[in-house]
Design an enzyme around this catalytic site. Structure first.
Site, PDB file in Angstrom:
ATOM      1  N   PRO A   1       0.860  -1.196   0.000  1.00 43.71           N
ATOM      2  CA  PRO A   1       0.000   0.000   0.000  1.00 43.71           C
ATOM      3  C   PRO A   1       0.885   1.231   0.000  1.00 43.71           C
ATOM      4  O   PRO A   1       1.757   1.374   0.860  1.00 43.71           O
ATOM      5  CB  PRO A   1      -0.778  -0.129   1.324  1.00 43.71           C
ATOM      6  CG  PRO A   1       0.068  -0.991   2.192  1.00 43.71           C
ATOM      7  CD  PRO A   1       0.846  -1.901   1.297  1.00 43.71           C
TER       8      PRO A   1
ATOM      9  N   LYS B   1      -0.524  -4.578   8.987  1.00 46.75           N
ATOM     10  CA  LYS B   1       0.853  -4.315   8.532  1.00 46.75           C
ATOM     11  C   LYS B   1       1.545  -3.540   9.647  1.00 46.75           C
ATOM     12  O   LYS B   1       1.065  -2.485  10.061  1.00 46.75           O
ATOM     13  CB  LYS B   1       0.864  -3.512   7.238  1.00 46.75           C
ATOM     14  CG  LYS B   1       2.263  -3.287   6.655  1.00 46.75           C
ATOM     15  CD  LYS B   1       2.185  -2.613   5.292  1.00 46.75           C
ATOM     16  CE  LYS B   1       3.561  -2.547   4.644  1.00 46.75           C
ATOM     17  NZ  LYS B   1       4.457  -1.580   5.304  1.00 46.75           N
TER      18      LYS B   1
ATOM     19  N   CYS C   1       2.853   3.040   9.327  1.00 45.02           N
ATOM     20  CA  CYS C   1       3.261   4.342   8.787  1.00 45.02           C
ATOM     21  C   CYS C   1       4.070   5.107   9.828  1.00 45.02           C
ATOM     22  O   CYS C   1       3.587   5.370  10.934  1.00 45.02           O
ATOM     23  CB  CYS C   1       2.050   5.167   8.378  1.00 45.02           C
ATOM     24  SG  CYS C   1       2.504   6.771   7.664  1.00 45.02           S
TER      25      CYS C   1
END
Length: 450
Positions: free
Chosen positions: A23, A147, A108
Site C-alpha cells: 500500500p 501491517k 506508517c
C-alpha cells in the site's frame, strides 16, 4: 459461506500469493496496480485510506474504491488508518464488498501519522489495537489483516505479533524496520525480526524491506520462511521486479500511460511515477526534470516521456563497445533498476543517539543546498530567497522573550492587539484592544502594556 481464516484464506482467496505490491499513498492506485499485475504481482493493496474521511465523504469513496469495476484488480486488500474501533469497522463495512480483506495500517512512520495518531504510533497501545481487531473480526464478512513495523527488541516484536493474532488478525505483514528508521535513517530492514515472528505465529506472514530484485524475494522467503514478500520502493522503480526483468524504462512508462488513459487518476500520481521510473535518466538529462515538473496535462507528460526515450536512444547510439554504466549503477540509466537510498555518513550517531534528519541533510549539503521542498517553492517563485541574513530582525521582549510584534495566543483566535511600535496615549486604542483594520503583526501581550 463461512469466512476463511489464516492459511486457508491465504491459499484459497489470495491464491497463495507470494509477490505483493505494498500500500503506497498516492502511488498504488488502480492503474499502477494493473501494470504491476501484468508483470508478476499476485496481490495488491490500495493506498492507505483514512477511515474517518472514507465514512463521511462519498467522493473520497468513489475516487479511491467505488470507481469502475475492474475484474483484473483482484485479489485486492483495502488498507485503512484509524485509531477508533467503531470508525475502523464502519469504514471497513463500506469497503468489504469491493475487496478480499481489510488491512489496518500499523506501520506508517511519517510525521502526519504521529499528528493524526495512527500507523506505527499506535504500536504501544495494545489494548486499543486488540479492541479494533477483535471488533473488525466479529463484524466483517472478510478477514482483517495488519501491517506492522518492528520494535528494536525481537521478543517484544514477537509478543506484539502474537497479540494481534490472538485478537483476530488473519495475515500479518512485517516491515523489518522500526518507526524511527525512515528517510536518510532507513538503514537495513531486519529479516531476523521477521523470521522470529514467522516462527511464533500460526497465520501467514509477508515480509517487507530490502527487496530490490527477484533474487531478493527468493532469498527472503528462504531465509525467513515467510509466505510472501511485499515490495514498495523496488516496485516503484521497476514494476517488472517480480518477473525478474529489468526492461527499458520507456517500455513500462508507455504501458503505464496507456493504462492511465483507460483508468484515469490524478496527474500528480502519474508525474510521481515517471519521476521514479526515470530517476537515473533524470540525473543525466536534468533539464527534462523541470519539464516533467511543469507539465499540466497527461499528453504533456507523455510528450516529456517521449523526449526522454529519444534522448536515451541517442545515448545508446553513442555507446562505445565495452563501456560500463557510470555512477556505480548496475545497468545503464535507461534500464529499470533499484534506487539505493543514500544512508547517513559514518559517524552520524553520537553518544548512541541517531542524528536528526535535518542535521544529516545539512551535513550532506551544507547551507548552500536547498531542501526539495524549498526547491519546489523557488521553482514556483524564482524571486523567493531562503538566505537567513535577509530575514527581518525583531527585537525581543525583555520580559517574555517573544519578538516584539509577535503576539501570544489569546482566548480569541487571531485577535489583533494594539502594536507596541505605537506608544499608547489617551485617545488612542487601549493596550490589548482589538484593531480590525491593523495588518501588521501584533505584539506580545507583555510589550503592549509598556
Amino acid at each position: 459461506m463461512p469466512k476463511l481464516q489464516g492459511f486457508e484464506f491465504w491459499s484459497r482467496t489470495l491464491g497463495g500469493a507470494r509477490h505483493v505490491v505494498a500500500p503506497m499513498v498516492d502511488q498504488s492506485e488502480l492503474a499502477w496496480r494493473l501494470l504491476s499485475r501484468r508483470h508478476g504481482a499476485q496481490l495488491c493493496y490500495t493506498p492507505m485510506l483514512h477511515a474517518q474521511v472514507f465514512i463521511r465523504d462519498a467522493n473520497y469513496r468513489k475516487e479511491n474504491l467505488y470507481c469502475e469495476v475492474c475484474p483484473e484488480d483482484r485479489p485486492l486488500i483495502v488498507q485503512f488508518c484509524a485509531n477508533d474501533p467503531e470508525v475502523f469497522v464502519q469504514a471497513a463495512l463500506l469497503a468489504q464488498d469491493y475487496c478480499d480483506a481489510i488491512d489496518l495500517n500499523l506501520g506508517c512512520p511519517q510525521m502526519i501519522a504521529k499528528r493524526g495518531h495512527y500507523g506505527a504510533f499506535l504500536q504501544e497501545e495494545w489494548d486499543l489495537l486488540q479492541r479494533m481487531i477483535l471488533l473488525a473480526h466479529e463484524k466483517l464478512s472478510v478477514p482483517v489483516t495488519c501491517k506492522i513495523r518492528v520494535f528494536p527488541e525481537i521478543d517484544k516484536t514477537v509478543k506484539y505479533a502474537q497479540m494481534l493474532e490472538k485478537a483476530g488478525c488473519q495475515l500479518l505483514t512485517v516491515h523489518g524496520r522500526t518507526k524511527e528508521q525512515k528517510g536518510p535513517l532507513s538503514g537495513t530492514a531486519s529479516w531476523e525480526h521477521i523470521k522470529a515472528v514467522r516462527k511464533a505465529v500460526a497465520i501467514p506472514v509477508f515480509a517487507n524491506g530490502n527487496i530490490q530484485s527477484l533474487r531478493d524475494v527468493e532469498r527472503c522467503i528462504q531465509d525467513t520462511g515467510v509466505q510472501g514478500v511485499m515490495s514498495a520502493e523496488g516496485n516503484l522503480h521497476n514494476p517488472a521486479l517480480f518477473e525478474g526483468r529489468s526492461p527499458a524504462v520507456w517500455e513500462l512508462a508507455e504501458e503505464y500511460l496507456d493504462i492511465v488513459r483507460q483508468y484515469p487518476c490524478p496527474l500528480s500520481y502519474v508525474r510521481a511515477h515517471l519521476f521514479k521510473l526515470w530517476h537515473h535518466t533524470l540525473q543525466v538529462h536534468q533539464q527534462l526534470r523541470e519539464e516533467l515538473a511543469k507539465v499540466k496535462t497527461l499528453e504533456g507528460v507523455a510528450a516529456v516521456n517521449q523526449e526522454l526515450k529519444l534522448r536515451c536512444q541517442e545515448d545508446i547510439s553513442r555507446q562505445k563497445e565495452g563501456e560500463k554504466p557510470s555512477g556505480g549503477l548496475p545497468f545503464f540509466h535507461w534500464i529499470c533498476q533499484p534506487y539505493l537510498r543514500p544512508g547517513p555518513r559514518e559517524g552520524s550517531e553520537e553518544n548512541g543517539a541517531a542524528r536528526s534528519k535535518r542535521a544529516l541533510e545539512e551535513e550532506e549539503g551544507g547551507t548552500d543546498v536547498l531542501s526539495k521542498n524549498k526547491q519546489k517553492k523557488q521553482l514556483r517563485n524564482p524571486h523567493k530567497t531562503f538566505d537567513p541574513s535577509l530575514k527581518p530582525k525583531y527585537a525581543k521582549c525583555d520580559q517574555c522573550g517573544n519578538p516584539k510584534g509577535i503576539s501570544r495566543y489569546s482566548t480569541q483566535k487571531d485577535e489583533l492587539v494594539f502594536p507596541s511600535a505605537l506608544r499608547w496615549e489617551p485617545g488612542n486604542a487601549a493596550p490589548g484592544s482589538r484593531l480590525p483594520g491593523w495588518t501588521c503583526p501584533p505584539p506580545c501581550n507583555v510589550c503592549v502594556q509598556k
